[in-house]
Every structure is written in C-alpha cells, then in structure tokens.
Motif scaffolding. Structure first.
Motif, PDB file in Angstrom:
ATOM      1  N   LEU A   4      13.878 -19.219  -1.305  1.00 40.10           N
ATOM      2  CA  LEU A   4      13.867 -18.725  -2.817  1.00 40.10           C
ATOM      3  C   LEU A   4      12.776 -17.638  -2.615  1.00 40.10           C
ATOM      4  O   LEU A   4      11.506 -17.640  -2.151  1.00 40.10           O
ATOM      5  CB  LEU A   4      13.001 -20.038  -3.623  1.00 40.10           C
ATOM      6  N   ASP A   5      13.296 -16.270  -3.234  1.00 40.08           N
ATOM      7  CA  ASP A   5      12.025 -15.157  -3.210  1.00 40.08           C
ATOM      8  C   ASP A   5      11.401 -15.171  -4.389  1.00 40.08           C
ATOM      9  O   ASP A   5      12.022 -15.365  -5.607  1.00 40.08           O
ATOM     10  CB  ASP A   5      13.232 -13.838  -3.374  1.00 40.08           C
ATOM     11  N   ARG A  56       8.384  -9.886 -11.149  1.00 39.59           N
ATOM     12  CA  ARG A  56       8.072  -9.667 -12.700  1.00 39.59           C
ATOM     13  C   ARG A  56       7.529 -10.892 -13.489  1.00 39.59           C
ATOM     14  O   ARG A  56       6.997 -10.765 -14.434  1.00 39.59           O
ATOM     15  CB  ARG A  56       9.503  -9.538 -13.496  1.00 39.59           C
ATOM     16  N   MET A  57       7.541 -11.946 -12.942  1.00 39.68           N
ATOM     17  CA  MET A  57       6.563 -13.145 -13.328  1.00 39.68           C
ATOM     18  C   MET A  57       5.431 -13.246 -12.869  1.00 39.68           C
ATOM     19  O   MET A  57       4.495 -14.180 -13.239  1.00 39.68           O
ATOM     20  CB  MET A  57       7.480 -14.502 -12.952  1.00 39.68           C
ATOM     21  N   ARG A  58       4.627 -12.122 -12.463  1.00 40.31           N
ATOM     22  CA  ARG A  58       3.290 -11.941 -12.402  1.00 40.31           C
ATOM     23  C   ARG A  58       2.560 -12.197 -13.577  1.00 40.31           C
ATOM     24  O   ARG A  58       2.993 -11.712 -14.428  1.00 40.31           O
ATOM     25  CB  ARG A  58       2.818 -10.686 -11.701  1.00 40.31           C
ATOM     26  N   HIS A  59       1.586 -12.826 -13.550  1.00 44.44           N
ATOM     27  CA  HIS A  59       0.979 -13.311 -14.813  1.00 44.44           C
ATOM     28  C   HIS A  59      -0.823 -13.545 -14.528  1.00 44.44           C
ATOM     29  O   HIS A  59      -1.091 -13.740 -13.561  1.00 44.44           O
ATOM     30  CB  HIS A  59       1.569 -14.497 -15.642  1.00 44.44           C
ATOM     31  N   VAL A  95      13.621 -15.555  -7.940  1.00 45.50           N
ATOM     32  CA  VAL A  95      14.718 -14.839  -8.187  1.00 45.50           C
ATOM     33  C   VAL A  95      15.985 -15.639  -8.385  1.00 45.50           C
ATOM     34  O   VAL A  95      16.731 -15.795  -9.384  1.00 45.50           O
ATOM     35  CB  VAL A  95      15.160 -13.561  -7.059  1.00 45.50           C
ATOM     36  N   GLN A  96      16.089 -16.697  -7.232  1.00 42.05           N
ATOM     37  CA  GLN A  96      16.888 -17.672  -7.252  1.00 42.05           C
ATOM     38  C   GLN A  96      16.676 -18.997  -7.990  1.00 42.05           C
ATOM     39  O   GLN A  96      15.460 -19.380  -7.917  1.00 42.05           O
ATOM     40  CB  GLN A  96      17.428 -17.893  -5.798  1.00 42.05           C
ATOM     41  N   ARG A  97      17.669 -19.507  -8.968  1.00 41.48           N
ATOM     42  CA  ARG A  97      17.225 -20.444  -9.662  1.00 41.48           C
ATOM     43  C   ARG A  97      18.274 -21.582  -9.640  1.00 41.48           C
ATOM     44  O   ARG A  97      19.422 -21.256  -9.702  1.00 41.48           O
ATOM     45  CB  ARG A  97      16.940 -20.085 -11.198  1.00 41.48           C
TER      46      ARG A  97
END
Length: 90
Positions: free
Chosen positions: A49-50, A54-57, A35-37
């Motif tokens: 960094l959490d 949503r980026m599960r793939h 989430v943090q970038r």
C-alpha cells in the motif's frame, strides 16, 4: 453534562486541502492514508500500500484547555506487531 465547548487552537490541519477540523466531544474523523483502499478495483489485502501524501496532517497546538486523542490503525491483514513481511505465526 460534559463541557462541549470548543477549545481554542486544537484543530487537525490538512495542508493539501487547506482545511482544519475542530474536535468535538463524542465525534471522530476517519480517513484512509493510502492510495490503494479496500473496495477498489485490483485491491488485494496482501498488496503493498502506497502512502497518499495528500493525507498529510498535523495536530495544531492547544491554546486553551486540553485535547485528548486516540488513534486506531486499521490494517487489511493481521500484521502482528507491525514488522513488514512478518505475519503472525511465521
């Protein structure tokens, strides 16, 4: 000339977005999985960094041919061999 034809069934699928990306020779995909970038307001390289769910793939099975992959994990600080809280030299 390498074979540039697309194989069957080897996509990388992102279920949260309902999209699949077909690999192509000489191409790459990149995404942040947190989430943090870097570059965001309040970001600091030493912060926790959490994971961004949503980026599960998933790499889908190859039906025809073969698929080669290469992962490159990018971290904001040198994490030595990956143990949280243990930096190189400690």
């Amino acid at each position: 000339n390498p074979d540039t034809s697309v194989l069957e069934g080897e996509n990388t699928h992102f279920p949260e977005y309902n999209i699949s990306i077909t690999p192509q020779i000489g191409r790459a995909i990149f995404w942040w999985n947190t989430v943090q970038r870097p570059g965001m307001d309040g970001y600091h390289p030493l912060m926790f960094l959490d994971v961004d769910p949503r980026m599960r793939h998933a790499g889908m099975p190859v039906i025809e041919g073969e698929k080669w992959i290469c992962n490159r994990w990018i971290h904001p600080i040198d994490i030595d061999f990956g143990v949280k809280g243990r930096l190189k030299g400690e």
